[in-house]
Design an enzyme around this catalytic site. Structure first.
Site, PDB file in Angstrom:
ATOM      1  N   GLU A 123       0.860  -1.186   0.000  1.00 57.77           N
ATOM      2  CA  GLU A 123       0.000   0.000   0.000  1.00 57.77           C
ATOM      3  C   GLU A 123       0.891   1.229   0.000  1.00 57.77           C
ATOM      4  O   GLU A 123       2.086   1.129   0.293  1.00 57.77           O
ATOM      5  CB  GLU A 123      -0.897   0.004   1.250  1.00 57.77           C
ATOM      6  CG  GLU A 123      -1.844  -1.180   1.284  1.00 57.77           C
ATOM      7  CD  GLU A 123      -2.768  -1.155   2.498  1.00 57.77           C
ATOM      8  OE1 GLU A 123      -2.784  -0.127   3.231  1.00 57.77           O
ATOM      9  OE2 GLU A 123      -3.464  -2.156   2.705  1.00 57.77           O
ATOM     10  N   ASP A 236      10.597 -17.096   2.257  1.00 59.51           N
ATOM     11  CA  ASP A 236      11.863 -17.752   1.923  1.00 59.51           C
ATOM     12  C   ASP A 236      11.815 -18.311   0.504  1.00 59.51           C
ATOM     13  O   ASP A 236      12.725 -18.109  -0.292  1.00 59.51           O
ATOM     14  CB  ASP A 236      12.156 -18.892   2.915  1.00 59.51           C
ATOM     15  CG  ASP A 236      12.762 -18.374   4.214  1.00 59.51           C
ATOM     16  OD1 ASP A 236      13.099 -17.160   4.264  1.00 59.51           O
ATOM     17  OD2 ASP A 236      12.892 -19.168   5.162  1.00 59.51           O
ATOM     18  N   ARG A 239      11.942 -15.627  -2.070  1.00 61.14           N
ATOM     19  CA  ARG A 239      13.293 -15.077  -2.278  1.00 61.14           C
ATOM     20  C   ARG A 239      14.128 -15.999  -3.145  1.00 61.14           C
ATOM     21  O   ARG A 239      14.905 -15.535  -3.984  1.00 61.14           O
ATOM     22  CB  ARG A 239      13.953 -14.828  -0.925  1.00 61.14           C
ATOM     23  CG  ARG A 239      13.359 -13.601  -0.276  1.00 61.14           C
ATOM     24  CD  ARG A 239      13.816 -13.380   1.146  1.00 61.14           C
ATOM     25  NE  ARG A 239      13.058 -12.237   1.669  1.00 61.14           N
ATOM     26  CZ  ARG A 239      12.797 -12.033   2.950  1.00 61.14           C
ATOM     27  NH1 ARG A 239      13.222 -12.895   3.858  1.00 61.14           N
ATOM     28  NH2 ARG A 239      12.105 -10.982   3.321  1.00 61.14           N
ATOM     29  N   GLN A 332      28.347  -3.474 -21.714  1.00 55.67           N
ATOM     30  CA  GLN A 332      29.688  -2.962 -22.002  1.00 55.67           C
ATOM     31  C   GLN A 332      30.358  -3.770 -23.117  1.00 55.67           C
ATOM     32  O   GLN A 332      31.011  -3.209 -24.001  1.00 55.67           O
ATOM     33  CB  GLN A 332      30.539  -3.027 -20.726  1.00 55.67           C
ATOM     34  CG  GLN A 332      31.818  -2.221 -20.791  1.00 55.67           C
ATOM     35  CD  GLN A 332      31.550  -0.725 -20.853  1.00 55.67           C
ATOM     36  OE1 GLN A 332      30.480  -0.251 -20.441  1.00 55.67           O
ATOM     37  NE2 GLN A 332      32.492   0.034 -21.396  1.00 55.67           N
ATOM     38  N   GLU A 359      10.335  -8.307  -3.675  1.00 58.36           N
ATOM     39  CA  GLU A 359      10.516  -9.460  -2.783  1.00 58.36           C
ATOM     40  C   GLU A 359      11.464  -9.111  -1.621  1.00 58.36           C
ATOM     41  O   GLU A 359      12.276  -9.916  -1.198  1.00 58.36           O
ATOM     42  CB  GLU A 359      11.037 -10.664  -3.579  1.00 58.36           C
ATOM     43  CG  GLU A 359      10.665 -12.027  -3.006  1.00 58.36           C
ATOM     44  CD  GLU A 359       9.176 -12.327  -3.086  1.00 58.36           C
ATOM     45  OE1 GLU A 359       8.505 -11.808  -3.999  1.00 58.36           O
ATOM     46  OE2 GLU A 359       8.681 -13.060  -2.222  1.00 58.36           O
ATOM     47  N   THR A 361      13.621  -5.441  -0.425  1.00 57.70           N
ATOM     48  CA  THR A 361      14.770  -4.744  -1.017  1.00 57.70           C
ATOM     49  C   THR A 361      16.065  -5.397  -0.522  1.00 57.70           C
ATOM     50  O   THR A 361      16.088  -6.058   0.516  1.00 57.70           O
ATOM     51  CB  THR A 361      14.800  -3.261  -0.604  1.00 57.70           C
ATOM     52  OG1 THR A 361      14.999  -3.216   0.822  1.00 57.70           O
ATOM     53  CG2 THR A 361      13.525  -2.539  -0.970  1.00 57.70           C
TER      54      THR A 361
END
Lengths: 380, 253
Positions: A123, A236, A239, A332, A359, A361
């Site tokens: 929110e 978990d 992540r 690069q 998920e 920072t």
């Protein structure tokens, strides 16, 4: 080496699908910011949604490591597609763990993408700090009445079912939130406009507004006031999913860079013959491998029922930072071309950035790692 | 109707193939192996016939080192009902020759009372393109090679073949041997739940010695070499220069 025969086969089948269907479509999907319903329908048929759903509930019943493998392969094709898989994985995991038999009847239509889902937590005043949510569900007869608003919700512009975290007890902090299954076509649900994002642009993200939305008695998922803990219980795994997704983006960048360095000529030779370019490629490869191993370790800890929190945060944090740094290297290697729309590495660099943000920072991940260290000790 | 599909474990088509330093063959250690793509097409065709209710059983057969089980596992996940492995010793370095493979398959087709064999037209490793034809001869069955369409009718099968200059259509009496070309179908991706289900099926072992087939090689590989690397091209500045180079250097005019 780390994967068994079944996991290798899952990788092979996912990869051949991704090479044929997902990776070739990514450039146009990014440009048009389009929801690839046709790809998701195909993925549903292949069983790529709801990977851990047990066989008795109609899924393949794979472990977290297999899920990580699938996420990397999908993301190597296109991160938005992988993120859809990750979203469905979290929702189906919640339904399998906490859903009533009646609610679990939703699984087949979610896994086939006939019903698109949204996981509605964030929110305006509650991002990283979830305890700040203001959306409320108030008991009303047999059911509840939902009021409030959510932002940056993945799939919000297209979703059919929302899994909405709402406050059910104002005084109880984290013990006063519950998750509700909300029909997003119901009266009182308003969708905000689609956000235009930097990367992962085929993922449809927007706001949802709830005004006196009536919820039936079957809308509550799991136990009343345990929503926060249910959400945390799948963090978990979430992540691990995002860490794999980050590895997949970087892997696609490495593949593109190696191929380009071997064909692009300057000063009469391939740029892969210059040590400066070789070092970029070597650094990319070693960091991708390191991130992948962190992901596998975290996934295996979950699968073995070990305390995985620190490992999952380390994997997510390292893989996200790695993906941003190493897709920058891929750009690069491509030189000026890498900065031009239409070259894959340009998109990969943009797609990578959000893996440091969503998920949890990477700052939060570092806080978690430190907290775990200080609480449980530094021993590996 | 019972269909036999032979499947071969080969170096994956995406792998950059390297020749062994001693020239005795190609490097297969630490190389990704997969099902021969033409065999995937053959298996897909057989599974589709089963799904249409035409075939009653699809039997996948492979001959090879113990790791060939992985290939058969994939065949089961793609939809084969049963899988048979004729296991070769781990140190079986060289491929069996097509004649031996055909004789082994003929024995199995006979003992399993198979009605139709659908095989890849060739394996992408050594491109022999001979096993299907030899198998048809060994069994005394008709053959339809390079199939781009297969239509099974009562007691017969119509096979459209890709030949130089067009398409040829044959009608074969069943039992028959069909070999598949690239355009017959697009093999399915294996669905994840099917991988889990395939894990529960058993792969039946057939010891080579029970078949009584002599696998002594009749061919001797003298040398395997890399294809020559492509020479760099040149840029010409005018039509005249191009013509003169075509005449003097290329000798094509």
């Amino acid at each position: 080496m780390f994967l068994n025969e079944t996991q290798e086969e899952v990788r092979a089948t996912t990869r051949s699908f991704v090479n044929a269907v997902v990776r070739p479509a990514a450039e146009a999907l990014d440009r048009e910011e389009r929801f690839p319903a046709e790809i998701y329908e195909e993925m549903g048929k292949l069983g790529l949604f709801g990977i851990a759903v047990p066989e008795e509930l109609g899924g393949p019943g794979f472990d977290t490591l297999t899920y990580a493998v699938v996420m990397e392969e999908l993301s190597r094709g296109y991160a938005s597609v992988a993120d859809q898989c990750g979203l469905v994985e979290l929702i189906t995991t919640l339904l399998v763990r906490h859903g009533t038999p009646e609610q679990q009847k939703l699984l087949p239509s979610i896994m086939s993408m006939q019903q698109k889902v949204a996981y509605c937590i964030t929110e305006p005043e509650a991002g990283t700090d979830v305890s700040g949510i203001r959306t409320t569900a108030v008991k009303d007869g047999e059911g509840w009445v939902l009021n409030g608003g959510k932002i940056w919700i993945h799939n919000a512009p297209v979703a059919d079912l929302g899994f909405v975290l709402a406050r059910t007890d104002k005084e109880a902090g984290n013990r006063g939130m519950s998750i509700f299954i909300v029909d997003l076509h119901a009266k009182g649900v308003e969708r905000g406009p689609k956000e235009h994002k930097m990367g992962q642009r085929a993922s449809q993200v927007g706001a949802l507004d709830f005004q006196d939305v009536r919820l039936g008695p079957n809308a509550l998922l799991g136990e009343m006031n345990r929503g926060f803990h249910m959400m945390m219980s799948v963090l978990d795994k979430g992540r691990v999913g995002i860490a794999s997704l980050a590895v997949g983006i970087a892997q696609a960048g490495l593949e593109a860079a190696v191929e380009y360095a071997g064909t692009r000529k300057q000063f009469g030779k391939h740029i892969s013959e210059f040590q400066g370019v070789q070092w970029l490629l070597a650094d990319m490869a070693k960091d991708i491998e390191a991130a992948r191993l962190l992901v596998y370790a975290a996934a295996m800890k979950i699968d073995h029922g070990l305390d995985a929190t620190r490992s999952c945060s380390m994997a997510k944090c390292f893989a996200g930072d790695m993906a941003v740094a190493r897709t920058a290297d891929a750009v690069q290697v491509f030189g000026g071309s890498g900065y031009i729309r239409g070259f894959e590495v340009e998109r990969l660099y943009r797609d990578a950035k959000i893996t440091q943000i969503y998920e949890g920072t990477n700052q939060i991940q570092r806080m978690i790692i430190a907290r775990e260290l200080l609480k449980k000790g530094a021993t590996a | 109707m019972k269909i036999l599909v032979p499947v071969k474990r080969v170096v994956d088509y995406n792998v950059r193939v390297r020749v062994r330093a001693d020239g005795s063959g190609i490097e297969t250690g630490n190389v990704k192996m997969s099902m021969n793509p033409f065999d995937e097409i053959a298996l897909e065709e057989a599974v589709r016939l089963k799904e249409k209710g035409i075939a009653t059983e699809v039997l996948a057969v492979s001959i090879g080192v113990p790791q060939t089980r992985d290939t058969l596992r994939t065949a089961l996940a793609m939809g084969a009902d049963r899988a048979l492995l004729v296991a070769l010793p781990q140190d079986a370095e060289q491929d069996l020759e097509p004649l031996c493979v055909a004789r082994i398959l003929a024995k199995i087709a006979d003992s399993e009372k198979v009605d139709l064999v659908i095989a890849g037209k060739q394996a992408i490793d050594n491109d022999m393109n001979a096993t299907g034809q030899m198998l048809a001869a060994a069994l005394g069955w008709g053959q339809g090679t390079y199939a781009s369409a297969v239509d099974v009718a009562e007691g017969s099968v119509q096979v459209t073949r890709e030949v130089d200059g067009g398409l040829q259509t044959l009608r074969l009496k069943i039992p028959a041997v069909i070999t598949t070309d690239l355009r017959l179908n697009q093999p399915r991706y294996v669905a994840l739940p099917a991988i889990m289900k395939a894990k529960k099926k058993t792969i039946e072992d057939i010891p080579l010695e029970t078949l009584g087939i002599d696998i002594t090689p009749r061919l001797e590989i003298l040398k395997t070499v890399e294809p020559p690397t492509r020479q760099a091209g040149v840029k010409v500045h005018s039509v005249d220069e191009l013509l003169s180079k075509l005449k003097t250097e290329a000798g094509v005019l």
